[in-house]
Every structure is written in C-alpha cells, then in structure tokens.
Design a protein around this motif. Structure first.
Motif, PDB file in Angstrom:
ATOM      1  N   SER A   1     -30.808   7.186  22.930  1.00  0.00           N
ATOM      2  CA  SER A   1     -30.996   6.288  24.077  1.00  0.00           C
ATOM      3  C   SER A   1     -32.443   5.827  24.178  1.00  0.00           C
ATOM      4  CB  SER A   1     -30.567   6.966  25.377  1.00  0.00           C
ATOM      5  OG  SER A   1     -29.179   7.169  25.377  1.00  0.00           O
TER       6      SER A   1
ATOM      7  N   CYS B   1     -28.134  12.353  21.932  1.00  0.00           N
ATOM      8  CA  CYS B   1     -27.884  11.234  22.845  1.00  0.00           C
ATOM      9  C   CYS B   1     -29.178  10.788  23.526  1.00  0.00           C
ATOM     10  CB  CYS B   1     -26.835  11.600  23.886  1.00  0.00           C
ATOM     11  SG  CYS B   1     -25.163  11.630  23.252  1.00  0.00           S
ATOM     12  N   SER B   2     -29.957  11.747  23.953  1.00  0.00           N
ATOM     13  CA  SER B   2     -31.221  11.434  24.623  1.00  0.00           C
ATOM     14  C   SER B   2     -32.163  10.695  23.683  1.00  0.00           C
ATOM     15  CB  SER B   2     -31.866  12.729  25.127  1.00  0.00           C
ATOM     16  OG  SER B   2     -33.134  12.463  25.664  1.00  0.00           O
TER      17      SER B   2
ATOM     18  N   TRP C   1     -24.153   8.820  20.080  1.00  0.00           N
ATOM     19  CA  TRP C   1     -24.414   7.903  21.192  1.00  0.00           C
ATOM     20  C   TRP C   1     -23.156   7.095  21.495  1.00  0.00           C
ATOM     21  CZ3 TRP C   1     -24.196   2.702  22.156  1.00  0.00           C
ATOM     22  CH2 TRP C   1     -24.826   2.261  23.312  1.00  0.00           C
TER      23      TRP C   1
ATOM     24  N   ARG D   1     -33.632   2.012  23.845  1.00  0.00           N
ATOM     25  CA  ARG D   1     -34.435   1.372  24.901  1.00  0.00           C
ATOM     26  C   ARG D   1     -35.708   0.776  24.324  1.00  0.00           C
ATOM     27  NH1 ARG D   1     -32.636   5.209  28.297  1.00  0.00           N
ATOM     28  NH2 ARG D   1     -34.240   6.708  27.781  1.00  0.00           N
TER      29      ARG D   1
ATOM     30  N   ASN E   1     -21.464   7.089  25.147  1.00  0.00           N
ATOM     31  CA  ASN E   1     -21.688   5.920  25.997  1.00  0.00           C
ATOM     32  C   ASN E   1     -20.614   4.845  25.916  1.00  0.00           C
ATOM     33  OD1 ASN E   1     -24.470   6.435  27.198  1.00  0.00           O
ATOM     34  ND2 ASN E   1     -24.742   6.900  25.033  1.00  0.00           N
TER      35      ASN E   1
END
Length: 185
Positions: A171, A167-168, A139, A175, A143
């Motif tokens: 994230s 990464c998904s 990540w 969140r 990012n």
C-alpha cells in the motif's frame, strides 16, 4: 469446505496434474478459472481480451506445471502466472503500438476517446506492475477480493503478520507511485 480444506484440495489436484491426470487439470480449471478471470477482468476491461488472457494463463500453467512446488499455495502461484501473462501481453501491445502508423498521417480524422474507467485505472495498473508478484497478490486478495489477513495467510502458507506486513508495504509503495504519477501531471 473451509479455506484450508480448499487450499489442500487445490494442492492435491495440482500434484495429481503434475503426475499426468487430465481429470485433475479439469477440476483445477473449474476451481480456479472464475477467480483468475475476476483477477484479469478487474485489470482488463475488454471481455474478449480478458478471455484470451485467461486461456493463455492456463496454457502457461500447463507449460509450467512442473515448476509448482508441492505444499505451496496453488492460487498464489496461479495469480503470479496470470500477472506475468498480462504484463507480457501489455509489453507486446506497447511494442506493436510503437510501430503502427498514426491515423493522422493517413489523413483520417476519426476521434478516439478512451472510456473513463480504463483511463483512470491505468496509473493504478502501472503502479501494481512495479510490485513483486507476492506483494501484488497479497494486496489484491486483501483490497480487491476483500479477504481477511487470516484467510490470505492460509492461502499463501505464511503467517498472518507477514500478510499484514506485505499489505502495508504494498500500500505504501502504491501510494508513493500514485503520488509521483500525480506530481508528474
């Protein structure tokens, strides 16, 4: 030098360092220190503390050099060490703060106002701490460093689809953690 050549050069230097080459360590330090310093400085705003953590990271790299597995990406392994050093330092600081005497109890009225940038980053730092080292590094490279999925895949020695998935998931986890933090406020 391409990203792949750079990763291969770092792996070669690490193997040489494992075999006792001081020159290899010096070359590794020159190649890795700026990136590791950037990684630390993005999370630690105090310049002196960041410098100490950088040196501690390389001391830990020295102590752990025999645990490096040849063929694995050196940069990911080093970021993992840096992250662990920062987490250990944060835990030690929290323990120390629990045992310190409050200035209010001493009758001191000195006001302390944290810098806004440090205050706002704390929830993100806390959320990042809960990710696995692999997810956090992936990540971060995507990012914060702005690297492409393909470049990250080369660095970590995994498929680009695996990088996208990490990464998904990272994230989503960040969140959720930040939304939970926001709901608690």
């Amino acid at each position: 030098m391409t990203e792949l050549e750079s990763a291969q050069a770092l792996a070669r230097l690490m193997r040489e360092y494992q075999n006792g080459s001081l020159a290899a360590f010096e070359a590794l330090y020159r190649a890795l220190a700026p990136r590791v310093n950037g990684f630390i400085r993005a999370r630690v705003r105090d310049t002196a503390r960041a410098s100490d953590l950088l040196q501690e990271t390389f001391l830990e790299l020295h102590r752990s050099r025999q645990t490096y597995l040849p063929g694995r990406p050196v940069i990911g392994w080093t970021f993992g060490i840096a992250q662990n050093v920062m987490l250990r330092h944060r835990r030690e600081a929290r323990r120390r703060n629990q045992h310190e005497v409050s200035t209010d109890s001493l009758g001191l009225e000195e006001q302390f106002t944290p810098r806004a940038a440090e205050f706002e980053l704390q929830p993100l730092e806390d959320a990042l701490d809960h990710l696995s080292t692999d997810s956090r590094a992936t990540w971060w490279m995507r990012n914060i460093e702005g690297l492409s999925f393909e470049v990250i895949a080369l660095r970590l020695g995994i498929a680009a689809t695996a990088v996208r998935l990490r990464c998904s998931r990272a994230s989503r986890a960040l969140r959720a953690a930040l939304e939970k933090e926001h709901d608690l406020d």
